[in-house]
Design a protein around this motif. Sequence first.
Motif, short mmCIF file in Angstrom:
data_model
loop_
_atom_site.label_atom_id
_atom_site.label_comp_id
_atom_site.label_asym_id
_atom_site.label_seq_id
_atom_site.Cartn_x
_atom_site.Cartn_y
_atom_site.Cartn_z
N GLN A 19 37.15 33.36 34.50
CA GLN A 19 36.73 32.44 35.56
C GLN A 19 37.39 32.17 36.80
OE1 GLN A 19 33.76 30.75 35.09
NE2 GLN A 19 33.47 31.59 33.08
N THR A 20 38.66 32.54 36.55
CA THR A 20 39.61 32.40 37.74
C THR A 20 40.32 33.75 37.88
OG1 THR A 20 39.80 30.16 37.34
CG2 THR A 20 41.40 31.10 38.78
N ARG A 21 40.53 34.15 39.13
CA ARG A 21 41.11 35.30 39.43
C ARG A 21 42.35 35.63 39.00
NH1 ARG A 21 43.34 39.51 40.07
NH2 ARG A 21 43.07 40.94 41.86
N GLU A 68 38.60 30.82 45.81
CA GLU A 68 38.38 29.78 45.00
C GLU A 68 39.35 28.74 45.52
OE1 GLU A 68 38.74 31.42 40.64
OE2 GLU A 68 39.35 33.06 41.95
N ASP A 117 39.93 38.57 47.31
CA ASP A 117 40.09 37.37 46.42
C ASP A 117 41.00 36.52 47.14
OD1 ASP A 117 38.02 37.77 44.24
OD2 ASP A 117 39.42 39.44 43.58
N GLU A 169 41.19 25.13 44.23
CA GLU A 169 41.36 24.33 43.19
C GLU A 169 41.94 22.83 43.38
OE1 GLU A 169 42.05 27.26 39.34
OE2 GLU A 169 43.71 26.45 40.16
N HIS A 189 47.26 34.71 46.46
CA HIS A 189 47.23 33.64 45.31
C HIS A 189 48.14 32.65 46.02
CE1 HIS A 189 47.98 31.79 41.05
NE2 HIS A 189 47.51 31.07 41.90
N LEU A 238 42.82 32.61 45.97
CA LEU A 238 42.72 31.70 45.13
C LEU A 238 43.92 30.69 45.65
CD1 LEU A 238 42.34 30.04 42.38
CD2 LEU A 238 44.13 31.36 41.20
N ASN A 261 35.69 36.56 48.43
CA ASN A 261 35.58 35.52 47.13
C ASN A 261 36.58 34.45 47.43
OD1 ASN A 261 33.64 36.97 45.64
ND2 ASN A 261 35.41 38.41 45.09
#
Length: 393
Positions: free
Chosen positions: A27-29, A318, A284, A320, A256, A286, A316
């Motif tokens: 669900q999370t990279r 994400e 990606d 949080e 990240h 995150l 992408n």
Amino acid sequence: MTATNTAPTVPGAAAHSHGPGSPVPVQTRSERFRSTNHADFPAVTGREAEWKLTPVDKVRDLIDGELDGSALPTTVTEAAGVSVEWVGVEDARVGSAGTPEDRASANAWSRTEKALVVTLSAEEHTEVTIDRTGADHQPRAAHTVIVAKPNARGLVIIDNRGSARLSENVEIVAEDGSHLTVVSLQEWDDDSVHLSAQFARVDKSATLTHLVVSLGGSVVRVNPSAALAGDGATGNLYGLYFSDAGQHLEQQVFVHHIAPHTVSDVLYKGALNGQGARTVWIGDVLIGRDATGTDSYEANRNLVLSDGTRADSIPNLEIETGDIAGAGHASATGRFDDEQLFYLRSRGIAEKEARRLVVLGFLLEIVQKIGQAELEQRLVAAVEAELDAVESI
């Protein structure tokens, strides 16, 4: 070696943790399985998320085959404040920036006998070139660790030329307050195949500028990831690529944001020309739960110069935490900008030259971020040589 997961802990992640073959999708990279052991990863079929856009059959020997893990023929320029060592893979610096997320990277990791460690310690700007022009076409593994000590300043160029079948891991550590630029340059011969997993850790108040330039080779896949682990860390990840007929150039980028007040800027630009020219870019980003005050943006731009090409571009993002300064992403693939062409032609520039200038200006935005005149001039010449072969310009 046993399976490991060295990604920084994200609160709540344990409930979703899983290994290869688990029925629970990632669900999370940051939750991708990691291990230095090749056997811990399932066989690659080409249907996996990380492999489905790669010509797996052309790189199968690097994913699963025997690799020569002896020290890769390499020349490193000497400079004040720079140390160069060949060390065993048990050295504590090996694995300090990251561990493999796929079977090919793990194969290279486990086959490597000696790792090259380049350490920059001077606070004055230092330039180092890791020259690999002596590689041959035997399937090989390699491992390089680049460390910038606290407050160090420097530029490291990984210069890949010649003929090779190479799978490697590159680790980059920017310690507190350092400013480090790393350029991974792929000007391989047309028959070369290169898989490179590149892991970076950026500590408190440090800045890493990472550039991937891919112009040569048959199949080149460079996957950089950057963990912004320290408060105030900055990661600039840039890329330039030019794919010719039958050439596959791929980049899977991961940033990240772990610590608060971190900043990232991701920009990859490419051009495609000729039947079967193929590029892949997956980005990606995150932003973790503790990464408050983050400012992040990623973009990919592709310029199509002929029919018969394909550019896959997948950004992408994400998030949080809701406490961020900003975040966004963008992707565009298209042909010439007619307004730019009209502007140049209205000033007496012939159409062919106008098209050439548009492409050159589009790509050289990335080259100019290197900050080293000699290398920038070399890459300008290389891009111009690529454009000389484009009939549509």
